[in-house]
Design an enzyme around this catalytic site. Sequence first.
Site, mmCIF file in Angstrom:
data_model
loop_
_atom_site.group_PDB
_atom_site.id
_atom_site.type_symbol
_atom_site.label_atom_id
_atom_site.label_comp_id
_atom_site.label_asym_id
_atom_site.label_seq_id
_atom_site.Cartn_x
_atom_site.Cartn_y
_atom_site.Cartn_z
ATOM 1 N N GLU A 4 8.118 -27.038 17.205
ATOM 2 C CA GLU A 4 7.816 -26.985 18.641
ATOM 3 C C GLU A 4 6.318 -27.144 18.903
ATOM 4 O O GLU A 4 5.893 -27.882 19.794
ATOM 5 C CB GLU A 4 8.302 -25.653 19.250
ATOM 6 C CG GLU A 4 9.808 -25.454 19.222
ATOM 7 C CD GLU A 4 10.321 -24.923 17.882
ATOM 8 O OE1 GLU A 4 9.483 -24.577 17.009
ATOM 9 O OE2 GLU A 4 11.552 -24.847 17.719
ATOM 10 N N HIS B 282 -22.362 -20.171 9.411
ATOM 11 C CA HIS B 282 -21.171 -20.635 10.146
ATOM 12 C C HIS B 282 -21.369 -20.583 11.657
ATOM 13 O O HIS B 282 -21.217 -21.597 12.334
ATOM 14 C CB HIS B 282 -19.930 -19.823 9.757
ATOM 15 C CG HIS B 282 -18.797 -20.036 10.714
ATOM 16 N ND1 HIS B 282 -17.865 -21.026 10.532
ATOM 17 C CD2 HIS B 282 -18.477 -19.424 11.892
ATOM 18 C CE1 HIS B 282 -17.020 -21.009 11.550
ATOM 19 N NE2 HIS B 282 -17.366 -20.041 12.377
ATOM 20 N N HIS C 256 17.348 -15.350 22.136
ATOM 21 C CA HIS C 256 17.326 -16.683 22.727
ATOM 22 C C HIS C 256 17.248 -16.665 24.257
ATOM 23 O O HIS C 256 17.174 -17.708 24.880
ATOM 24 C CB HIS C 256 18.580 -17.462 22.295
ATOM 25 C CG HIS C 256 18.485 -17.998 20.900
ATOM 26 N ND1 HIS C 256 18.141 -17.207 19.829
ATOM 27 C CD2 HIS C 256 18.652 -19.257 20.406
ATOM 28 C CE1 HIS C 256 18.119 -17.950 18.730
ATOM 29 N NE2 HIS C 256 18.422 -19.193 19.055
ATOM 30 N N HIS D 84 -22.717 -22.954 16.265
ATOM 31 C CA HIS D 84 -22.298 -23.069 14.867
ATOM 32 C C HIS D 84 -23.055 -24.196 14.169
ATOM 33 O O HIS D 84 -22.621 -25.353 14.205
ATOM 34 C CB HIS D 84 -20.797 -23.353 14.805
ATOM 35 C CG HIS D 84 -19.968 -22.292 15.455
ATOM 36 N ND1 HIS D 84 -19.838 -22.172 16.815
ATOM 37 C CD2 HIS D 84 -19.217 -21.296 14.914
ATOM 38 C CE1 HIS D 84 -19.053 -21.143 17.101
ATOM 39 N NE2 HIS D 84 -18.653 -20.591 15.967
#
Length: 695
Positions: free
Chosen positions: A441, A293, A503, A62
């Site tokens: 999280e 890129h 859950h 890149h």
Amino acid sequence: MVARCILRLACKRQPGGSVTEKTQNTSPAERTDATSGPHVRDMANAVRALSMDAVEAANSGHPGMPMGMADVATVLFTKFLKFDPEWPDWPDRDRFVLSAGHGSMLLYSLLYLTGYPDMTLDEIKRFRQIGSRTPGHPEFGAAPGIETTTGPLGQGLATAVGMALAERLLNARFGDEMVDHKTWVIAGDGCLMEGVSHEAVSMAGHFKLGRLNVLFDDNSISIDGPTDLAVNDDQVARFAASGWHVERADGHDPDDIERALTAAANDPRPSLVACKTVIGFGAPNKQGTAATHGSPLGAEEIAATRKELDWPHPPFDVPTDILDAWRAVPGRSRGLALAWTQRYRNLHADSRAAWDAAFEGDVSPLGDAVNAYKKRLADEQPTWATRKSSQEALEIVNAALENTIGGSADLTGSNNTKTKNMAVVTPDDFSGRYLHYGVREHGMAAAMNGIALHGGLIPYGGTFFVFTDYLRPALRLSALMKQRVVYVMTHDSIGLGEDGPTHQPVEHLASVRAMPNVVTMRPADAIETAECWQIAIERTEGPSVLALTRQGLRPIRTVHTDNNLCRRGAYEVAPAVGDTAVTLFASGSEVAVALDARDLLAAAGHPARVVSVPSWELFRAQPSDYRETILDRATLRVAVEAGTSLGWEQFIGEDGIFVGMDTFGESAPAGELFEHFGITPKAVADRVIAQLNKR
Ligand SMILES: Cc1ncc(C[n+]2csc(CCOP(=O)(O)OP(=O)(O)O)c2C)c(N)n1
């Protein structure tokens, strides 16, 4: 030339890009800088040339990002960054994180130019080759100066938040004299589009991490083309809304960059500097477009770029005067490093011992403390849930070691991660040891990586086991980077009950076990939980995941031994009475199920032994004769675990019995769910007897 450049940029810009007037007026070769000396543009061009040549030689990589951010990085390294290539691990160095890891040649060029001994020109020439120090994306450990692994976009930024947190935490413990450094990040549009950046930016704003400075490569281009194909966020407004100090700068004007970085360095809030840049700056026909890129520029464009940059030197050749100018850069910090060393020597003996213990990762006080605690447990035989056992074990761990940093993603009362004397860290007081990470999280896990990488602290953090899925990319980096991060994952099965299938983890044990270099542990009682904590803390070469129950469990181990039996990964907890016909393997809450099944089988005349399997990974690391003894292939082998069967064949073979569940759970009281899914002693015994009767 200036006019030509303006025209060219205007023509090459893809729709939607927004190069500022100032940037368009910047010509690659002609800029000179009053404050920065005559070499600054040449120094930046050295980065550009090395980057495009290395990508060309590798025939992949890149070039666009390094070429676009070369000016910003040159100002950062020459005027701001506190670092010493001869002492890459200097604890009080500034941390530099290339979050836009695909632009790795920017980092490698800078490490080579500033004289990191391991980053030779040969390594630059071996970009992306096997065994090189210059892999496709920066890999922690590949070379000194690579502070963290980046490439999964957004991770670097989120990891840097952890580094900046660690800096403040250690500053509160050891003072400005020992810990007073900054964390600098280069992040691109991609990093800021990623979800984890939102968690990280918000967290840094909350904790007022004023020594964190993010330099945004604001080139409005990503792989598919202009970023406005997909995003139109006002990034500056977004960071400001999270409590950041924000600046804009022309990313090709060293004076303007210096002004903005000075403001960033001095502001008490975390800072964002949006650096307006042109991707692939200097490549006359491709700059400003996605074409630069992620592909080599090609021989023709490289020749044109050399002309455009007035860089007539052959590939990989940096003229002596420019290299000398780069090699002189670290001199700015060397005196600071020496002064720091002196201050370290002058530390009071107690502080110095605490510092050394923290930075050398000494956890030796833990062993005796855990053994004394295990003895107590053998006497008291508590019937705690293992999440509660974990909290009690943490009382021991946190008392024995001063440098653990706990936390939870808004589930403190459920994960039981906070121990008695842990004060909460606040934006105004970092002397505490407990972080409320918020419902973040992924941000928590990445921050824990940053805390661990920083050194001096051992992070652990909790959430529900099912939300491993929300933090998996950062867990993967903990493992890849071999970092000691402890994941406290509670509510580990249908045993959590009424919250239901959203859950209830089912496939999560299998999926975490599938990840290399993670030690997953599912302890069966309070003693096993203490042993697993000891293993997790003593493990310096990677992360550990503790899968813990919500529901209470009876004690499995009632006789004390100083031996940490969980280190074996699997061990016999109950022998067969008589000639062994059956081996029952189980983990966590299902060890009790297996023990009760053993009684039923004994009554039916089928002697069975029970093997507790707290950790597959630890078991696999045992010598083969031990493994064979445990596996006892001559017996009918059965595994009991309230999760999916995937992988248990390694214990039970192809003709063994698996008692578990390969479906999602249900919402109901835990006891009913175990009955419903047939994970009971009777169900185990019935299936074993049926199988034995067929033989
Ligand atoms: C999580 C993640 N998703 C996708 C990619 C693949 N990828 C690499 S670079 C990139 C675009 C990044 O755009 P930007 O940050 O603007 O970089 P620039 O084009 O300026 O170099 C993508 C999608 C990745 N590395 N990480």
